[in-house]
Design an enzyme around this catalytic site. Structure first.
Site, PDB file in Angstrom:
ATOM      1  N   HIS A  97     -50.718 -36.527  44.360  1.00 54.79           N
ATOM      2  CA  HIS A  97     -52.305 -37.089  44.219  1.00 54.79           C
ATOM      3  C   HIS A  97     -53.226 -36.304  45.472  1.00 54.79           C
ATOM      4  O   HIS A  97     -54.186 -36.615  45.743  1.00 54.79           O
ATOM      5  CB  HIS A  97     -52.423 -38.527  44.150  1.00 54.79           C
ATOM      6  CG  HIS A  97     -51.266 -38.743  43.091  1.00 54.79           C
ATOM      7  ND1 HIS A  97     -50.754 -40.461  42.734  1.00 54.79           N
ATOM      8  CD2 HIS A  97     -51.232 -38.086  41.976  1.00 54.79           C
ATOM      9  CE1 HIS A  97     -50.159 -40.001  41.889  1.00 54.79           C
ATOM     10  NE2 HIS A  97     -50.805 -38.821  41.277  1.00 54.79           N
ATOM     11  N   CYS A 147     -61.246 -24.226  31.800  1.00 53.18           N
ATOM     12  CA  CYS A 147     -61.478 -25.408  33.346  1.00 53.18           C
ATOM     13  C   CYS A 147     -60.217 -24.732  34.349  1.00 53.18           C
ATOM     14  O   CYS A 147     -60.266 -25.858  34.941  1.00 53.18           O
ATOM     15  CB  CYS A 147     -62.330 -26.667  32.516  1.00 53.18           C
ATOM     16  SG  CYS A 147     -60.822 -27.375  31.549  1.00 53.18           S
TER      17      CYS A 147
END
Ligand code: PEP
Ligand code: MG
Length: 752
Positions: A366, A679
């Site tokens: 993260h 993407c």
């Protein structure tokens, strides 16, 4: 029977304190110390070996060995008994040194007459700075008492070394830890380069007085700090429970368990009673934990040892009365150095950071996601960086090469600055292209969009010249909190994002959790292979409540504007149908409740599993658009874990097989008139982007910093020629089209 004589380390330490207080250069000090230890322990020999560099240990002072061997006798890490102690960071106690595995005879020292040998590492926070040795003629192992005393003394020597107490002219220049240049090579977490000053996430506590004068008082200080620590942990647990803003409960429970561990506290107290200052006693325990940590392979036990290490850091801060670094008072050119950091903490530092270097961390962590969102260079797994770096050190971070230069030489700094300048010039050039289209020489225009995940990303949108946000990763809002975010908060955030984007479209991807993205507050089953497990839309369809809540927030956030939503990780048409049904029912319900419905709603799917490329035609007709999530698609196409360094770069995006697969998807979308974009991270790599575009992709979404380089390249190439090159490579049976494309760009003098 000299060795079993009870040794009182307090007496040695008291003398040591007096000795250290006397004036003198480093060499004199060390000479006095070895003499003092030899007397205190009744050893015929006492020697100190210090680390010259990563590889070598050097005999720096001795009482008992031949004086001419000082600064001449050197051992490699791992070599001889001394080298083994340094490498393993553990004591070695033998009555028969010459016949102990690893023994290396060094004639210049004259040590052959000493049979017994005891060596302990001189270490600080798990980093071995040298080795302290005592030797005697009589063939006998040393008592536990002596081993312990020597360890305690070694702790003091380590602290003194850290303070620079042994620095001196000539050969004693080596006794200068953490002063010279240090280089680390890690892994790329996020590209980019930065120069600045170190800000340690966990401040390094250097103890100026490692020997306590009054152990009783020192113990009282420890007890007070332990009480404060326990209260802190209890408070964190309570805060987590009541306000839902604390840390992950499992971690907190582990913290609490350790904070109340009697053995841990007792060992620290014992060290204090043997004469160490409270901080050094805690560090002694911490060193032992870190040594264990480096040996344990089991990830669960490692995590717990990390918890204990974190707790020791808290205790040290409490003892030293230092506040944790909360990112408020940091310099403008701050580069954060941490062992690891959570996404919320990293966000607290936010835009003030120029770069981040982590000793641990993974590409998909993260923290890496946040660093990417903040568009700052990140180097992960930079070994020893937290031990080497000091607050305020000059540091150069190269996120492209995954290198870190700490306290660099001028020549390195100059070369680095040249690179920064060149990149800045390139950026200026890209800025001139901002409002120009990404049109190739043969007239094909490509839509370049940007990826985002935070409100903080939105200012980049007009600046980088992206046509819109092609992928908004909504999970970050879920990851940085300790509980599910509230619908109203999410709606307000989505609203702000759409406001900031203005006319430019934003494609919101619904919550993509699981695999590497684990929500701290969500109970998950243990999964043998989470990348192939319960993740993304699979979780959404099984936990419809969260999915509905997020869709409602999106509808409300849109406030009547057009809304683009896509579902991640769709593997089958039926999953998309089910998710679409949920969305349509949410829309209906929102309307009934009187909320304004978006002017238009487009519901897309991310194609991230090969299976979806072969879905029935009805899927391609039903979905409003498709976006290829190349990061995941590539990992499944090649069966190569995107986070595993051993394999993640092994397969080329420009391999003919992958391009042909992309071509198949392009064909199916074309057949059904389904808009298609790409993407994944590869969209932002200019040469890879060119390959994708030559294969038929007409819309790319990438990190903002890549828009300029990709656009610059596309504007200089002839797609027809690149297509022909790929066809030739295919016909020739070449695995990858990359060499041919690179050669073409080189021939044309097109930089990339
Ligand atoms: C992808 O898989 O390519 C993608 C864009 O999604 P994420 O990287 O968030 O999994
Ligand atoms: Mg993905």
């Amino acid at each position: 029977m000299p060795f079993s004589k009870a040794v009182d380390s307090r007496i040695i330490l008291t003398r040591l304190r007096e000795t250290l207080a006397e004036p003198g250069e480093g060499q004199e000090r060390l000479d006095r110390i070895v003499k003092l230890i030899a007397n205190g322990i009744v050893a015929e020999v006492c020697s100190v070996y210090l680390r010259r560099d990563d590889e070598w240990l050097e005999l720096c002072a001795t009482q008992g060995l031949k004086p001419e061997s000082v600064h001449h006798t050197r051992l490699r890490m791992g070599q001889g008994l001394v080298g083994r102690i340094a490498e393993r960071a553990e004591p070695l106690n033998t009555g028969d040194a010459a016949h102990t595995a690893g023994f290396r005879f060094m004639p210049e020292t004259g040590e052959e007459i000493y049979s017994s040998f005891l060596g302990v590492p001189i270490q600080r926070l798990g980093e071995v700075l040298g080795v302290l040795v005592v030797q005697n003629r009589e063939a006998r192992e040393y008592s536990d008492d002596v081993v312990y005393a020597l360890e305690v003394v070694a702790m003091v020597i380590a602290e003194m070394a850290e303070l620079g107490a042994f620095i001196g002219p000539g050969p004693m220049e080596i006794a200068r830890p953490h002063q010279g240049p240090f280089f680390a090579r890690g892994l790329v977490g996020q590209e980019g380069v930065a120069e600045g000053r170190v800000v340690l996430h966990e401040p390094n506590i250097v103890v100026s007085q490692p020997i306590s004068e009054d152990p009783e008082e020192e113990c009282a200080r420890l007890r007070a700090a332990i009480t404060a620590l326990r209260a802190e942990v209890d408070e964190m647990l309570e805060a987590d429970f009541l306000t839902m803003t604390g840390e992950h409960r499992d971690v907190l429970h582990a913290y609490r368990m350790f904070a109340h561990d009697k053995g841990w506290v007792r060992r620290i107290e014992d060290s204090i009673l043997s004469g160490l200052a409270a901080e050094v006693a805690v560090e002694k325990e911490q060193s032992a934990t870190r040594t264990r940590m480096s040996r344990v392979a089991d990830p669960y036990i490692r995590e717990r040892l990390h918890d204990l290490d974190d707790l020791s850091n808290r205790l040290l801060r409490l003892l030293a009365g230092i506040e944790p670094n909360n990112g408020r008072d940091i310099p403008d050119d701050a580069i954060l150095v941490a062992r690891n950091i959570g996404p919320a903490e990293l966000l607290d530092y936010g835009r003030k950071l120029r770069g981040v270097v982590l000793e641990e961390g993974s590409v998909g962590s993260h923290a890496a996601i946040v660093a990417r969102a903040l568009a700052i260079p990140l180097v992960i797994q930079a070994e020893r960086i937290t031990r080497e770096a000091q607050n305020g050190d000059h540091i150069l971070v190269d996120g492209d090469l995954a290198t870190v230069h700490l306290r660099p030489e001028d020549s390195v700094t100059n070369a680095f600055r040249e690179k920064i300048e060149m990149l800045a010039e390139a950026q200026e050039e890209y800025a001139t292209l901002r409002d120009k289209p990404a049109t190739t020489c043969d007239g094909v225009t490509i839509g370049l969009h940007m990826n985002a995940g935070l409100m903080a990303d939105l200012p980049s949108l007009p600046k980088c010249g992206a046509l819109g946000v092609g992928l908004f990763r909504t999970e970050l809002q879920f990851l940085i909190r300790s509980t599910v975010p509230r619908r109203a908060d999410l709606a307000a955030l989505y609203n702000r994002i759409l406001n900031a984007a203005g006319e430019r479209p934003v494609i919101f991807r619904t919550l993509d959790i699981g695999s590497d993205k684990v929500l701290p507050y969500m109970k998950r089953p243990e999964e043998p292979n989470p990348a192939l497990g319960w993740r993304a839309i699979r979780v959404g369809l099984d936990r419809k409540g969260v999915m509905r809540m997020q869709l409602q927030a999106l509808v409300r956030g849109a406030q009547g504007r057009p809304l683009h939503v896509m579902f991640p990780f769709v593997a089958e048409a039926s999953e998309h149908e089910a998710a679409r049904e949920i969305f349509l029912s949410v829309l209906e319900r929102e309307q009934e409740l009187g909320h304004t419905i978006p002017a238009t709603v487009r519901i897309g799917a991310m194609l991230e599993t090969p299976s979806l490329a072969y879905a029935p035609g009805r899927f391609f007709k039903m979905t409003d658009f498709i976006s290829i999530g190349g990061n995941d698609l590539k990992q499944f196409f090649f069966a190569a874990d995107r986070e595993n360094e051993l394999v993640r770069r092994r397969y080329d995006t420009l391999s003919i097989s992958f391009l042909d697969f992309i071509g198949h998807i392009v064909g199916r979308c074309h057949e059904h008139g389904t808009p298609l974009s790409f993407c994944g991270e590869d969209a932002g790599r200019p040469v890879d982007a060119l390959g994708l575009v030559a294969t038929g992709i007409r819309t790319l979404s990438m990190r903002p910093a890549s828009i300029g380089p990709v656009k610059a390249l596309l504007r200089q190439v002839d797609l027809g020629e690149v297509r022909a090159l790929i066809a030739e490579a295919r016909a020739a049976g070449t695995c990858s089209a990359r060499p041919a494309i690179e050669a073409y760009l080189a021939r044309r003098g097109i930089a990339h």
